[in-house]
Write an enzyme that holds these catalytic residues in place. Structure first.
Site, PDB file in Angstrom:
ATOM      1  N   CYS A 187       2.017 -13.295  15.411  1.00  0.00           N
ATOM      2  CA  CYS A 187       2.584 -12.188  15.585  1.00  0.00           C
ATOM      3  C   CYS A 187       2.758 -11.733  16.531  1.00  0.00           C
ATOM      4  CB  CYS A 187       1.070 -11.116  15.146  1.00  0.00           C
ATOM      5  SG  CYS A 187       1.194  -9.927  14.288  1.00  0.00           S
ATOM      6  N   CYS A 228      -5.614  -2.843   8.422  1.00  0.00           N
ATOM      7  CA  CYS A 228      -4.614  -3.399   9.170  1.00  0.00           C
ATOM      8  C   CYS A 228      -4.787  -2.951  10.568  1.00  0.00           C
ATOM      9  CB  CYS A 228      -3.176  -2.931   8.308  1.00  0.00           C
ATOM     10  SG  CYS A 228      -1.570  -3.101   8.634  1.00  0.00           S
TER      11      CYS A 228
HETATM   12  C1  LIG Z   1       2.885  -0.828   9.585  1.00  0.00           C
HETATM   13  C2  LIG Z   1       2.386  -2.272   9.438  1.00  0.00           C
HETATM   14  C3  LIG Z   1       3.050  -2.565  10.320  1.00  0.00           C
HETATM   15  C4  LIG Z   1       2.933  -4.152   9.748  1.00  0.00           C
HETATM   16  N1  LIG Z   1       3.393  -5.442  10.887  1.00  0.00           N
HETATM   17  C5  LIG Z   1       2.983  -6.340  11.047  1.00  0.00           C
HETATM   18  C6  LIG Z   1       3.745  -6.975  11.348  1.00  0.00           C
HETATM   19  O1  LIG Z   1       4.274  -7.373  12.076  1.00  0.00           O
HETATM   20  N2  LIG Z   1       3.693  -8.861  11.333  1.00  0.00           N
HETATM   21  C7  LIG Z   1       3.220  -9.224  10.383  1.00  0.00           C
HETATM   22  O2  LIG Z   1       2.420 -10.132   9.825  1.00  0.00           O
HETATM   23  N3  LIG Z   1       2.178  -8.456   9.105  1.00  0.00           N
HETATM   24  C8  LIG Z   1       2.172  -7.000   9.253  1.00  0.00           C
HETATM   25  N4  LIG Z   1       1.784  -6.157   8.907  1.00  0.00           N
HETATM   26  C9  LIG Z   1       0.990  -6.373   7.388  1.00  0.00           C
HETATM   27  C10 LIG Z   1       1.883  -7.070   6.787  1.00  0.00           C
HETATM   28  O3  LIG Z   1       3.331  -5.983   5.951  1.00  0.00           O
HETATM   29  C11 LIG Z   1       1.337  -7.086   4.907  1.00  0.00           C
HETATM   30  O4  LIG Z   1       0.500  -9.039   5.076  1.00  0.00           O
HETATM   31  C12 LIG Z   1       2.365  -7.989   4.234  1.00  0.00           C
HETATM   32  O5  LIG Z   1       2.842  -6.871   3.417  1.00  0.00           O
HETATM   33  C13 LIG Z   1       1.332  -8.382   2.973  1.00  0.00           C
HETATM   34  O6  LIG Z   1       2.515  -9.109   2.164  1.00  0.00           O
HETATM   35  P1  LIG Z   1       1.181  -8.933   0.256  1.00  0.00           P
HETATM   36  O7  LIG Z   1       3.172  -9.788  -0.728  1.00  0.00           O
HETATM   37  O8  LIG Z   1       0.797  -9.514   0.281  1.00  0.00           O
HETATM   38  O9  LIG Z   1       1.541  -7.255  -0.209  1.00  0.00           O
HETATM   39  P2  LIG Z   1       2.867  -6.166   0.070  1.00  0.00           P
HETATM   40  O10 LIG Z   1       3.501  -6.263   1.136  1.00  0.00           O
HETATM   41  O11 LIG Z   1       2.160  -4.881   1.003  1.00  0.00           O
HETATM   42  O12 LIG Z   1       3.740  -6.088  -1.609  1.00  0.00           O
HETATM   43  C14 LIG Z   1       3.607  -6.150  -2.642  1.00  0.00           C
HETATM   44  C15 LIG Z   1       4.016  -6.267  -3.234  1.00  0.00           C
HETATM   45  O13 LIG Z   1       3.495  -6.455  -5.001  1.00  0.00           O
HETATM   46  C16 LIG Z   1       4.136  -5.237  -5.459  1.00  0.00           C
HETATM   47  N5  LIG Z   1       3.440  -4.280  -6.676  1.00  0.00           N
HETATM   48  C17 LIG Z   1       1.687  -4.177  -6.284  1.00  0.00           C
HETATM   49  N6  LIG Z   1       1.788  -3.489  -7.555  1.00  0.00           N
HETATM   50  C18 LIG Z   1       1.589  -4.118  -8.041  1.00  0.00           C
HETATM   51  C19 LIG Z   1       1.916  -3.888  -9.863  1.00  0.00           C
HETATM   52  N7  LIG Z   1       0.727  -3.208 -10.969  1.00  0.00           N
HETATM   53  N8  LIG Z   1       2.788  -4.341  -9.983  1.00  0.00           N
HETATM   54  C20 LIG Z   1       3.556  -5.652 -10.314  1.00  0.00           C
HETATM   55  N9  LIG Z   1       3.936  -5.140  -8.749  1.00  0.00           N
HETATM   56  C21 LIG Z   1       3.242  -4.679  -7.474  1.00  0.00           C
HETATM   57  C22 LIG Z   1       4.718  -4.097  -4.785  1.00  0.00           C
HETATM   58  O14 LIG Z   1       5.776  -3.469  -5.319  1.00  0.00           O
HETATM   59  C23 LIG Z   1       5.138  -5.458  -3.683  1.00  0.00           C
HETATM   60  O15 LIG Z   1       6.517  -5.595  -3.942  1.00  0.00           O
HETATM   61  C24 LIG Z   1       1.803  -4.881   8.741  1.00  0.00           C
HETATM   62  C25 LIG Z   1       1.653  -3.924   7.436  1.00  0.00           C
HETATM   63  C26 LIG Z   1       1.996  -2.776   7.924  1.00  0.00           C
HETATM   64  C27 LIG Z   1       1.764  -1.541   7.102  1.00  0.00           C
END
Ligand SMILES: Cc1cc2nc3c(=O)[nH]c(=O)nc-3n(C[C@H](O)[C@H](O)[C@H](O)COP(=O)(O)OP(=O)(O)OC[C@H]3O[C@@H](n4cnc5c(N)ncnc54)[C@H](O)[C@@H]3O)c2cc1C
Length: 403
Positions: A349, A162
């Site tokens: 982005c 990240c």
């Molecule tokens: C500081 C920071 C800044 C960022 N800035 C950007 C940006 O500007 N633009 C951009 O496009 N991306 C950005 N990102 C990346 C972006 O946040 C991720 O791409 C995105 O959150 C991924 O989404 P996801 O749904 O795959 O996972 P996550 O957002 O991590 O969500 C995972 C979900 O699964 C749930 N979960 C986890 N384990 C379990 C379990 N065992 N049982 C049930 N539920 C569970 C969690 O509670 C959550 O709801 C950034 C990331 C960070 C850390």
């Protein structure tokens, strides 16, 4: 009467919301859709960079998942998946077992703090902006730090993916120091496992490298690339080749792995707990399992001297979820499946610097790219604020058909 197929989605963030709303839009009452998530809240993670310097409050960047889903006829249960039994088509949760006909894994990352002794906010000495609780703690520590500032170290350790967030954090903290009038008391060092600045785990992005180097020089941020952090002790980052770097405040991005529930499910995840999928975002061995977002296994486009992972942004996570949802819907209703190889995923982005930024747009996350646009300027910061409001509204109200 034929029973409706049960679609179970694990995770209530970018990928989980996108999958659930896309499926609801396509299938209406032809399936029973249930989302389970560990948290009841959706957190707009990209805005955590603004929570640390105190420019956002948690309530400004969160919303309630239960009402967002139930208002659209999607079941929501706040519970954690513990294990997946792909043969029995069941997910074992902290509240019991749940059966599925189709499963979408959208559980995001586990932060692998243990890979570097002393790293991270739990048993370590560095802060984090990767989750809401981490960022709240980092924000409290930042206010204390401003009373008696010193060296700041921000970056991403070996194996991280990240990288974009680490640039945004350092640039926003730089801005916060300037606003607080203490920049001269807080020298900033940026450390990264990347072979050069803005490699991003994707072998670079256009002219981003000279652009950021010029900016870092102009605002006085020192940087070290190809950096390996061996351990962190109170106030000191011990590197392999760059000696000991002192700090008074530090945020370092850890490597991301897949969550324990996937890792603990033999055959479902790889050794790091990520889900191996084909171009349909369908599990390579279990056709009724799909995955989207950070939980998906992806290989780097090319090796780097120090290991770097591949970024999976929020926008990309939503696109993967849309492909998975399309393919589940066509499996149920009939129609042509969709294949989008990961390297061909588009990305939009904004890399924010607190009062300015850079808009980055590409047609493909991995080179060769036809479209690779970088537009710097203060308006990028305003665009990022607009996107925060717009995307939160879009995700809360399930309007996934909008851009
Ligand atoms: C500081 C920071 C800044 C960022 N800035 C950007 C940006 O500007 N633009 C951009 O496009 N991306 C950005 N990102 C990346 C972006 O946040 C991720 O791409 C995105 O959150 C991924 O989404 P996801 O749904 O795959 O996972 P996550 O957002 O991590 O969500 C995972 C979900 O699964 C749930 N979960 C986890 N384990 C379990 C379990 N065992 N049982 C049930 N539920 C569970 C969690 O509670 C959550 O709801 C950034 C990331 C960070 C850390």
């Amino acid at each position: 009467m034929k029973t409706k197929p049960k679609i179970l989605i694990l995770g209530g963030s970018f990928a989980g919301l996108a999958a659930a709303f896309e499926l609801q839009h396509k299938l209406h009452d032809r399936a029973e859709i249930t989302v389970i998530s560990k948290e009841r809240q959706f957190v707009f993670i990209p805005s955590l960079i603004w929570l640390v310097p105190g420019w956002r409050k948690p309530e400004q960047i969160t919303f309630d998942l239960d009402s967002a889903f139930t208002s659209k006829g999607i079941n929501f249960i706040q519970t954690a998946a513990q294990r997946i039994d792909p043969e029995a088509k069941k997910v074992i949760t902290t509240n019991g077992e749940m059966e599925y006909d189709y499963l979408v894994i959208a559980t995001g990352p586990r932060m692998a703090w243990e890979t570097v002794p002393g790293l991270g906010p739990h048993d370590g000495y560095t802060h984090s902006a990767c989750t809401l609780p981490h960022s709240v703690a980092a924000a409290e520590a930042w206010q204390e730090f401003l009373q008696n500032p010193g060296p700041v170290v921000v970056g991403a350790v070996q194996g991280a993916s990240c990288f974009g967030a680490s640039y945004e954090i350092v640039l926003n903290l730089n801005r916060a120091l300037k606003k607080a009038g203490v920049k001269d008391k807080a020298p900033i060092t940026f450390i990264t496992a990347e072979p050069f600045l803005t490699h991003f785990g994707i072998d670079g992005f256009g002219v981003a490298q000279p652009m950021i180097e010029k900016f870092y020089k102009a605002v006085g941020i020192n940087w070290l690339t190809n950096n390996v952090v061996e351990k962190v002790t109170p106030g000191e980052i011990h590197t392999k080749d760059n000696g000991v770097i002192p700090f008074k405040y530090s945020i370092l991005i850890p490597p991301f792995q897949g969550v324990k529930a996937v890792k603990d499910s033999p055959g479902v995840g790889n050794a790091a707990g990520f889900v191996p999928v084909n171009d349909r975002y369908q599990h390579v061995d279990f056709p009724e399992i799909y995955a989207a977002g950070i939980s998906v296994a992806v290989s780097p486009p090319a090796p780097t001297p120090i290991p770097c992972g591949v970024p999976k942004t929020a926008h990309m996570s939503e696109q993967m979820a849309a492909v998975a949802a399309h393919n589940i819907a066509t499996d149920i209703l009939g129609g042509e499946p969709k294949e989008v190889p990961f390297p061909e995923t588009a990305a939009v982005c904004v890399m924010d610097a607190g009062n300015q930024g850079v808009l980055m747009i590409t047609d493909r996350i991995f080179a060769p790219r036809k479209l690779q646009i970088l537009i710097p300027g203060p308006w990028s910061h305003w665009l990022k604020i607009f996107l925060e409001k717009y995307l939160m509204w879009k995700l809360r109200t399930g309007r996934m058909q909008l851009p």
